[in-house]
Write an enzyme that holds these catalytic residues in place. Structure first.
Site, PDB file in Angstrom:
ATOM      1  NE  ARG A 181     -27.158  79.822 142.892  1.00  0.00           N
ATOM      2  CZ  ARG A 181     -27.264  78.721 142.140  1.00  0.00           C
ATOM      3  NH1 ARG A 181     -26.234  78.301 141.449  1.00  0.00           N
ATOM      4  NH2 ARG A 181     -28.383  78.038 142.094  1.00  0.00           N
ATOM      5  CG  HIS A 188     -27.380  66.267 139.117  1.00  0.00           C
ATOM      6  ND1 HIS A 188     -26.528  66.948 139.968  1.00  0.00           N
ATOM      7  CD2 HIS A 188     -27.983  67.217 138.362  1.00  0.00           C
ATOM      8  CE1 HIS A 188     -26.621  68.240 139.753  1.00  0.00           C
ATOM      9  NE2 HIS A 188     -27.477  68.438 138.776  1.00  0.00           N
TER      10      HIS A 188
END
Length: 696
Positions: free
Chosen positions: A569, A440
């Site tokens: 978030r 990733h």
């Protein structure tokens, strides 16, 4: 042990359930659809974003829990100790409440849209002439394309495609009752059908089909009818479930994509009052419980919203003020990118600054005769990727181009498969990663010879190499000629080429073995400072916080007096403000025009801090189950810039919500002085525009 009403663990009251925390995040997305300060068409888009988020949540997270309930019924969430069954029960209840809130938001928004002349109407609202037109349109343009089916002994229940809309009806003939099903999704006919008497009035095609079900099933009496839409489990582990020694990895992924489309349903929505017999039949055939079935007053798919936006594009007050990524003040368009990076590190901040300097760097490297190789990891790329084209061009120019293409980027697999073929055909060396470990990281290494000296330029970012998302997501991208960083980046690529991971690092943090442990060491250092009565501080920005090991260490740090600021978030499994545990921790979430995506780690006070930007959230899947890279920020000016950015986000009074000890998020009270009102995203955008105007 656990307060089921809130998803809080009462033995250790600072834990919150991951799935319920995600639902609270999606509720914050939905709140943007209700916020009157957000332009009308943008509010409508947030309803669509809410729905697509929820679809993916069911496809992945609910799908995982459903499998766990079947195959590992005794397994428990490692923080709240909830079983899969308990979590699903809480999820289904919470989702019901959220969908009712979504329906209210949608209906209110469409009422406001109606004031601008755009309406979605039903047959109850149209004139006779329009009704005649629609009936003719249905007979000649829709009905010939339909594939209705009656479910019976010789007609088995059909396969219902994921996320597509179907009209269903309870049909009666003499003493028999049967179920009729009609697919309403097709690329051939339009979703929005214009009404001839008023070009701004439309009917959804599924509503038209539903209305004329008596004509489709003309030999039956329609007892009840409705529209339905199902969501299927999409959680497949390619390594565990579909690894086939006879197939190469790319073919294995293609097989997985085909298999995913057939997985079991996990949710159904319907838009009319369904007959109980139909509900029972659908539950039986789809293997759903009634708590997985939801009534919706809003349309079942929001895909038409973009068309409504297009029809109102001339009304500027209904949209955000147009903003485009600006040229960075730190980049000179007249100078070579390689030379500028050699002179000093450059940090780009998307979407406020353009990605073009990095693309220019790749193109320049592909043409530069000194460049020997370009190595890069790709996770999610744009459909028409300039970055991939630059790599192809470099390979065709004779450069060694090594690209790790992570085919397991969920729902982007097909795009990545196609790009991997094109890269391979151009002569690039393609790697598909490591079994059971996703790659990733966002890492690029350019190697070149300057006389007899081998040099490198390294780029490390928080976001994907995707020009489209770089206009929508907030991310940071560091380009550096630091040779210590480059040497470790080169080691990362060498390990990947041999299907290995980094065992030790001195500069970079590299998961799965050299990130979590180093983060824990940095937190421990702050604890030591606090124990010596010295100022101690931790500041982290990320998408999600679920890693129990790191959470527990942060709690320990809070108990020792370390001040911790978190800008998270989405999912946050840590509850702040709990006396005796987390009273020194503050958690802020920002949901606004752009998707917050950058990751920043700060350990220590400004005069001694260690600072990183990273591809990794503090989630166990990132910290110990993936290849992730965090790069240190060594340049003093860039450290000051990132620290200032973090502080502005932390004090966002417009889009920032604060997580409180009750597990809920609250908007902050706006300061009375206008000068103290801060919208971090607007601030960074205005700053980029101002800097670009001075840089011309």
């Amino acid at each position: 042990m656990m307060d089921k009403a809130k998803g809080l663990h009462t033995h250790k009251p600072y834990y919150y359930n991951r799935e319920l925390s995600w639902l609270k995040f999606n509720e914050r997305v939905l709140d943007e659809a209700i916020d009157k300060e957000v332009p009308l068409c943008e509010r409508l888009s947030f309803v669509s974003i809410f729905q697509s988020n929820l679809d993916e949540f069911f496809m992945v997270r609910v799908g995982t829990l459903t499998d766990q309930m079947i195959f590992s019924a005794d397994a428990r969430d490692n923080k709240t100790q909830m079983t899969a069954k308990e979590q699903l029960s809480e999820i289904f209840t919470s989702v019901g409440e959220l969908l009712r809130k979504k329906d209210r938001a949608y209906l209110n928004l469409m009422s406001e849209i109606g004031e601008y002349g755009i309406e979605l109407i039903s047959f109850n609202d149209i004139e006779f002439a329009d009704a005649v037109y629609l009936e003719n349109y249905f007979k000649h343009s829709i009905m010939p394309l339909l594939s209705p089916q009656i479910v019976g002994k010789k007609q088995p229940f059909p396969f219902l495609r994921n996320k597509e809309i179907y009209a269903v009806a309870l049909l009666k003939s003499k003493n028999n009752e049967k179920l009729g099903i009609v697919p309403c999704s097709s690329e051939v006919f339009k979703r929005l059908i214009p009404i001839p008497s008023d070009k701004n009035k439309y009917m959804l095609v599924e509503e038209l089909i539903l209305h004329f079900m008596p004509q489709i099933f003309s030999k039956y009496t329609i007892k009840s009818k409705s529209l339905i839409r199902i969501i299927r489990n999409a959680d497949i582990d390619v390594d565990d479930a579909f690894y086939d020694e006879d197939l190469d990895y790319r073919n294995t992924m293609e097989k997985m994509i085909r298999e995913r489309r057939k997985l079991c349903p996990v949710k159904m929505e319907y838009s009319r009052l369904l007959d109980e017999k139909v509900i029972v039949t659908l539950c039986k055939e789809l293997k759903l419980n009634k708590d997985q079935i939801y009534y919706s007053e809003a349309p079942l798919s929001m895909s038409f919203i973009s068309q409504i936006r297009d029809k109102l594009h001339g009304k500027k007050d209904l949209f955000y003020v147009r903003r485009v990524p600006q040229n960075s003040r730190y980049v000179r368009s007249s100078l070579s990118m390689m030379e500028q990076i050699e002179a000093g590190d450059i940090l780009l901040s998307y979407p406020f600054e353009s990605m073009q300097p990095f693309i220019r760097l790749l193109n320049e490297a592909g043409e530069n005769e000194k460049v020997v190789s370009i190595k890069m990891t790709l996770y999610r790329v744009a459909k028409n990727s300039q970055i991939v084209e630059a790599l192809i061009n470099a390979a065709e120019n004779g450069k060694e181009v090594v690209v790790l293409v992570e085919l397991r980027a969920r729902f982007d697999e097909e795009n990545n498969i196609e790009w991997s073929r094109r890269l391979e055909d151009a002569g690039c060396r393609i790697i598909y990663g490591i079994d059971h470990i996703k790659v990733h990281s966002k890492l690029c290494l350019i190697t070149y010879c300057d006389g007899t000296e081998v040099k490198h330029i390294t780029q490390i970012g928080t976001g994907n190499y995707n020009e489209q998302t770089a206009k929508l997501y907030t991310d940071l991208s560091l380009m550096t000629a630091n040779q210590d960083i480059a040497e470790e980046a080169a080691q990362v690529f060498n390990r990947l080429c041999m299907a290995q991971v980094m065992e030790e690092t001195h500069h970079l943090l590299v998961a799965p073995k050299c990130l979590q442990n180093k983060v824990l060491d940095f937190i421990e250092e702050e604890i030591c400072h606090a124990d010596n009565n010295e100022p101690a501080y931790i500041g982290v920005k990320m998408n999600s916080l679920t890693d129990k090991t790191i959470i527990d260490k942060m709690v320990e740090a809070s108990q020792h007096g370390v001040k911790i600021d978190l800008v998270v978030r989405g999912i946050c499994c840590l509850i702040p403000g709990i006396e005796g545990y987390t009273e020194n921790i503050r958690v802020i979430s920002i949901v606004g025009r752009y998707l917050e995506h950058s990751r920043i780690y700060i350990f220590g006070t400004p005069e001694r801090d260690k600072m990183f930007i990273s591809s990794a959230d503090f989630m166990t899947r990132n910290t110990v189950k993936r290849v992730e890279v965090a790069t240190p920020i060594y340049d003093t000016a860039i450290k000051d810039r990132v620290r200032t950015m973090f502080g502005i986000m932390l004090h966002d009074t417009v889009k920032g919500r604060e997580l409180c000890r009750d597990g809920n998020y609250y908007r902050r009270e706006k300061p009375q002085e206008e000068s103290e009102v801060i919208s971090s995203q607007a601030y960074f955008s205005n700053e980029a525009y101002l800097a670009a105007s001075k840089n011309v």
